[in-house]
Design a protein around this motif. Structure first.
Motif, PDB file in Angstrom:
ATOM      1  N   GLY A 132      82.554 -59.320 -33.203  1.00 15.97           N
ATOM      2  CA  GLY A 132      82.233 -58.460 -34.338  1.00 15.97           C
ATOM      3  C   GLY A 132      82.855 -58.946 -35.626  1.00 15.97           C
ATOM      4  N   GLU A 133      84.062 -59.461 -35.545  1.00 13.48           N
ATOM      5  CA  GLU A 133      84.732 -59.974 -36.743  1.00 13.48           C
ATOM      6  C   GLU A 133      83.967 -61.151 -37.340  1.00 13.48           C
ATOM      7  OE1 GLU A 133      88.676 -60.770 -35.365  1.00 13.48           O
ATOM      8  OE2 GLU A 133      89.308 -58.662 -35.524  1.00 13.48           O
ATOM      9  N   VAL A 134      83.351 -61.975 -36.471  1.00 19.63           N
ATOM     10  CA  VAL A 134      82.530 -63.084 -36.969  1.00 19.63           C
ATOM     11  C   VAL A 134      81.267 -62.535 -37.635  1.00 19.63           C
ATOM     12  CG1 VAL A 134      81.263 -65.188 -36.358  1.00 19.63           C
ATOM     13  CG2 VAL A 134      83.418 -64.640 -35.189  1.00 19.63           C
ATOM     14  N   ALA A 135      80.634 -61.543 -37.006  1.00 18.52           N
ATOM     15  CA  ALA A 135      79.422 -60.952 -37.581  1.00 18.52           C
ATOM     16  C   ALA A 135      79.699 -60.345 -38.951  1.00 18.52           C
ATOM     17  CB  ALA A 135      78.858 -59.891 -36.635  1.00 18.52           C
ATOM     18  N   LEU A 136      80.886 -59.763 -39.105  1.00 18.56           N
ATOM     19  CA  LEU A 136      81.238 -59.122 -40.375  1.00 18.56           C
ATOM     20  C   LEU A 136      81.409 -60.120 -41.518  1.00 18.56           C
ATOM     21  CD1 LEU A 136      83.771 -56.457 -39.060  1.00 18.56           C
ATOM     22  CD2 LEU A 136      81.579 -55.979 -40.165  1.00 18.56           C
ATOM     23  N   LEU A 137      81.678 -61.377 -41.185  1.00 18.03           N
ATOM     24  CA  LEU A 137      81.853 -62.389 -42.225  1.00 18.03           C
ATOM     25  C   LEU A 137      80.618 -62.514 -43.103  1.00 18.03           C
ATOM     26  CD1 LEU A 137      83.572 -65.245 -40.149  1.00 18.03           C
ATOM     27  CD2 LEU A 137      84.665 -63.712 -41.811  1.00 18.03           C
ATOM     28  N   GLU A 138      79.432 -62.380 -42.486  1.00 14.96           N
ATOM     29  CA  GLU A 138      78.178 -62.556 -43.230  1.00 14.96           C
ATOM     30  C   GLU A 138      77.242 -61.360 -43.079  1.00 14.96           C
ATOM     31  OE1 GLU A 138      77.654 -64.967 -45.255  1.00 14.96           O
ATOM     32  OE2 GLU A 138      79.380 -66.237 -44.731  1.00 14.96           O
ATOM     33  N   ASP A 139      77.776 -60.216 -42.652  1.00 14.33           N
ATOM     34  CA  ASP A 139      76.961 -59.001 -42.451  1.00 14.33           C
ATOM     35  C   ASP A 139      75.764 -59.268 -41.544  1.00 14.33           C
ATOM     36  OD1 ASP A 139      78.646 -57.441 -43.950  1.00 14.33           O
ATOM     37  OD2 ASP A 139      77.484 -57.645 -45.795  1.00 14.33           O
ATOM     38  N   ILE A 140      76.021 -59.907 -40.423  1.00 10.13           N
ATOM     39  CA  ILE A 140      74.966 -60.214 -39.459  1.00 10.13           C
ATOM     40  C   ILE A 140      74.717 -58.985 -38.585  1.00 10.13           C
ATOM     41  CG2 ILE A 140      74.374 -61.648 -37.454  1.00 10.13           C
ATOM     42  CD1 ILE A 140      76.079 -63.873 -38.816  1.00 10.13           C
ATOM     43  N   ILE A 141      73.478 -58.568 -38.519  1.00 13.14           N
ATOM     44  CA  ILE A 141      73.104 -57.401 -37.710  1.00 13.14           C
ATOM     45  C   ILE A 141      73.327 -57.716 -36.236  1.00 13.14           C
ATOM     46  CG2 ILE A 141      71.190 -55.924 -36.963  1.00 13.14           C
ATOM     47  CD1 ILE A 141      72.088 -55.232 -39.732  1.00 13.14           C
ATOM     48  N   ILE A 142      73.898 -56.746 -35.512  1.00 10.94           N
ATOM     49  CA  ILE A 142      74.144 -56.896 -34.074  1.00 10.94           C
ATOM     50  C   ILE A 142      73.146 -56.029 -33.309  1.00 10.94           C
ATOM     51  CG2 ILE A 142      75.795 -56.561 -32.200  1.00 10.94           C
ATOM     52  CD1 ILE A 142      78.003 -56.724 -34.453  1.00 10.94           C
ATOM     53  N   LEU A 143      72.333 -56.657 -32.469  1.00  6.15           N
ATOM     54  CA  LEU A 143      71.465 -55.913 -31.555  1.00  6.15           C
ATOM     55  C   LEU A 143      72.195 -55.859 -30.214  1.00  6.15           C
ATOM     56  CD1 LEU A 143      68.862 -54.494 -30.776  1.00  6.15           C
ATOM     57  CD2 LEU A 143      67.817 -56.725 -30.373  1.00  6.15           C
ATOM     58  N   SER A 144      72.705 -54.686 -29.868  1.00  7.95           N
ATOM     59  CA  SER A 144      73.505 -54.514 -28.658  1.00  7.95           C
ATOM     60  C   SER A 144      72.667 -53.850 -27.573  1.00  7.95           C
ATOM     61  CB  SER A 144      74.738 -53.659 -28.968  1.00  7.95           C
ATOM     62  OG  SER A 144      75.551 -53.517 -27.823  1.00  7.95           O
ATOM     63  N   ASP A 145      72.218 -54.666 -26.613  1.00 10.82           N
ATOM     64  CA  ASP A 145      71.375 -54.181 -25.521  1.00 10.82           C
ATOM     65  C   ASP A 145      72.293 -53.729 -24.388  1.00 10.82           C
ATOM     66  OD1 ASP A 145      69.598 -53.716 -23.491  1.00 10.82           O
ATOM     67  OD2 ASP A 145      68.576 -55.655 -23.631  1.00 10.82           O
ATOM     68  N   GLU A 146      72.332 -52.411 -24.168  1.00  8.86           N
ATOM     69  CA  GLU A 146      73.273 -51.823 -23.215  1.00  8.86           C
ATOM     70  C   GLU A 146      72.555 -51.124 -22.060  1.00  8.86           C
ATOM     71  OE1 GLU A 146      76.199 -49.554 -25.456  1.00  8.86           O
ATOM     72  OE2 GLU A 146      76.281 -51.089 -27.029  1.00  8.86           O
ATOM     73  N   ILE A 147      71.379 -51.640 -21.691  1.00 10.75           N
ATOM     74  CA  ILE A 147      70.546 -50.979 -20.687  1.00 10.75           C
ATOM     75  C   ILE A 147      71.238 -50.870 -19.318  1.00 10.75           C
ATOM     76  CG2 ILE A 147      69.343 -53.126 -20.096  1.00 10.75           C
ATOM     77  CD1 ILE A 147      67.852 -49.551 -20.123  1.00 10.75           C
ATOM     78  N   TYR A 148      72.177 -51.778 -19.021  1.00  8.45           N
ATOM     79  CA  TYR A 148      72.859 -51.753 -17.712  1.00  8.45           C
ATOM     80  C   TYR A 148      74.227 -51.072 -17.789  1.00  8.45           C
ATOM     81  CZ  TYR A 148      69.364 -55.165 -16.173  1.00  8.45           C
ATOM     82  OH  TYR A 148      68.187 -55.807 -15.840  1.00  8.45           O
ATOM     83  N   GLU A 149      74.468 -50.274 -18.821  1.00 15.56           N
ATOM     84  CA  GLU A 149      75.815 -49.759 -19.080  1.00 15.56           C
ATOM     85  C   GLU A 149      76.432 -48.986 -17.922  1.00 15.56           C
ATOM     86  OE1 GLU A 149      76.295 -46.445 -21.823  1.00 15.56           O
ATOM     87  OE2 GLU A 149      74.129 -46.252 -21.962  1.00 15.56           O
ATOM     88  N   HIS A 150      75.625 -48.343 -17.083  1.00 20.95           N
ATOM     89  CA  HIS A 150      76.179 -47.535 -15.999  1.00 20.95           C
ATOM     90  C   HIS A 150      76.408 -48.326 -14.714  1.00 20.95           C
ATOM     91  CE1 HIS A 150      74.416 -44.220 -18.516  1.00 20.95           C
ATOM     92  NE2 HIS A 150      75.620 -43.752 -18.280  1.00 20.95           N
ATOM     93  N   LEU A 151      75.937 -49.564 -14.681  1.00 20.95           N
ATOM     94  CA  LEU A 151      76.072 -50.374 -13.472  1.00 20.95           C
ATOM     95  C   LEU A 151      77.179 -51.401 -13.694  1.00 20.95           C
ATOM     96  CD1 LEU A 151      72.294 -50.769 -12.602  1.00 20.95           C
ATOM     97  CD2 LEU A 151      73.957 -49.220 -11.577  1.00 20.95           C
ATOM     98  N   ILE A 152      78.417 -50.948 -13.514  1.00 21.67           N
ATOM     99  CA  ILE A 152      79.609 -51.757 -13.745  1.00 21.67           C
ATOM    100  C   ILE A 152      80.561 -51.577 -12.567  1.00 21.67           C
ATOM    101  CG2 ILE A 152      81.695 -51.917 -15.178  1.00 21.67           C
ATOM    102  CD1 ILE A 152      80.078 -51.675 -17.597  1.00 21.67           C
ATOM    103  N   TYR A 153      81.238 -52.678 -12.184  1.00 20.39           N
ATOM    104  CA  TYR A 153      82.009 -52.689 -10.945  1.00 20.39           C
ATOM    105  C   TYR A 153      83.446 -53.142 -11.196  1.00 20.39           C
ATOM    106  CZ  TYR A 153      77.059 -53.000  -9.883  1.00 20.39           C
ATOM    107  OH  TYR A 153      75.710 -52.791  -9.891  1.00 20.39           O
TER     108      TYR A 153
END
Length: 388
Positions: free
Chosen positions: A190-211
């Motif tokens: 995120g700190e790198v993205a903030l350098l140039e205001d790069i939009i982050i597309l965060s795909d979290e479709i598997y968020e509940h399947l974590i081990y």
């Protein structure tokens, strides 16, 4: 045909769907096939969700809704995000789409202009580069390393940024690797993205399947600055076994949410009306389904991990999320399409070539099936590996 647009002509068909369809065709002929290629839960949609959709149909809730979705569902998604993800979105910042795939496509269209570059860490979900091309953008593929758990480093991100970089796509938990980024890793990206205001597309479709001890973190929750740059994507397909319902969502800063709603108003209109009521039930009714699904998949994951680690000439990184193994088969000396073709036609095991995900040395194996199928499938895969 010359009349086909250049944008569509350069898009390649989905190899994951191709392999799955080939395996289904073989099964239809009566052939025994051990399917390890699927990208959807094998468990049925819970009855309480079905019942809510059926009730909606019976009550005549079969007409158009607002393009962004029924207000109750948008509010329920906003409440879920606040409770589970530490994200404070108003319901007006949530747009319900026809599946998380549709959510990603809408987000890319809303942000990417002709010639814009989008950084995509590889291995990547098969559709990301094609979506960027359809929007007129340029996918910039950044190869990650197995020794880093197939995760992008801040240095790799920054080295591939240019003045044309408009967006980065982060998929955690990830398909095809099962990689889960930690809060510190996301903050560094995120700190790198903030350098140039790069939009982050965060795909979290598997968020509940974590081990194991892994935890899901939404990158937009890490700071106000990252919140303002991030489009968060989620949906119902994986955790609630609702793949065919085609129901997903985005949450984003208001101007982006409004733009996506506008796009949807001129393309698909609303997501299926009665499916939305099923999604509402999924979020509002208490159920152990998601945790039961996760626990079942963890059993399968551990079984497959032990079996795969015992096979010679391959290597695997233990996946902390989703329901896939990304198996490095470089020592077998075959390109991934050739390997998967032989595996299917000679050993009746369906897997997906790694080239579909940007890595021709690997294959993706899914554990979205029964332990019996997994056992026989991995036994045949082991036989294949020992024979080569």
């Amino acid at each position: 045909m010359e009349s086909i647009s250049s944008r569509v002509a350069q898009v390649t068909p989905s190899l994951t769907l191709s392999i799955t369809n080939q395996a289904k065709a073989m099964k239809a002929k009566g052939e025994e096939v051990y399917g390890l290629a699927g990208g959807e839960p094998d468990l049925d949609t819970p009855d309480f969700i079905k019942d809510a959709a059926i009730k909606a149909i019976q009550e005549g809730k079969t007409k158009y809704t607002p393009a962004a979705g029924i207000p109750e569902l948008r509010q329920a998604i906003a409440a879920k995000l606040k409770k589970e993800n530490k994200l404070d979105y108003d319901a007006t910042q949530v747009v319900v789409n026809s599946g998380a795939k549709h959510s990603c496509m809408n987000a890319i269209i809303a942000i990417v202009e002709e010639g814009d570059e989008v950084i995509i860490p590889a291995p990547y979900w098969v559709s990301y580069p094609e979506m960027v091309r359809l929007a007129g953008g340029i996918p910039v593929i950044v190869e990650t390393k197995e020794e880093n758990g197939w995760k992008l480093t801040p240095e790799e991100f920054e080295e591939n940024m240019t003045g044309l970089t408009k967006m980065i796509i982060i998929n955690s938990p990830g398909n095809p690797t099962g990689a889960v980024y930690t809060a510190d890793e996301l903050k560094a990206l995120g700190e790198v993205a903030l350098l140039e205001d790069i939009i982050i597309l965060s795909d979290e479709i598997y968020e509940h399947l974590i081990y194991n001890e892994a935890k899901h973190v939404s990158i937009a929750s890490l700071s106000k600055e990252l919140y303002d740059l991030t489009i968060t994507v989620g949906g119902f397909s994986k955790a609630y076994s609702m793949t065919g319902w085609r129901l997903g969502w985005i949450a984003a800063p208001q101007p982006i949410a409004d733009a996506i709603s506008k796009i949807q108003g001129h393309t698909t209109s609303n997501a299926c009306t009665f499916a939305q009521y099923g999604g509402l039930a999924a979020l509002e009714q208490k159920s152990t389904f998601v945790e039961d699904l996760r626990a079942e998949y963890d059993v399968r994951r551990q079984f497959m991990l032990a079996r795969l680690k015992a096979i010679p000439n391959i290597s695997v990184v233990e996946p902390e999320g989703a329901f896939y193994f990304f198996v490095n088969c470089e020592k077998l000396g075959m390109k991934s399409v050739n390997l998967c073709d032989k595996l299917l036609n000679r050993y009746r095991v369906a897997a997906v070539p790694g080239i579909a995900f940007g890595n021709d040395s690997c294959i993706r194996i899914s554990y979205c099936t029964t332990l019996d199928v997994l056992n026989e499938g991995v036994s045949r895969f082991e036989e294949f590996c020992r024979a080569h």
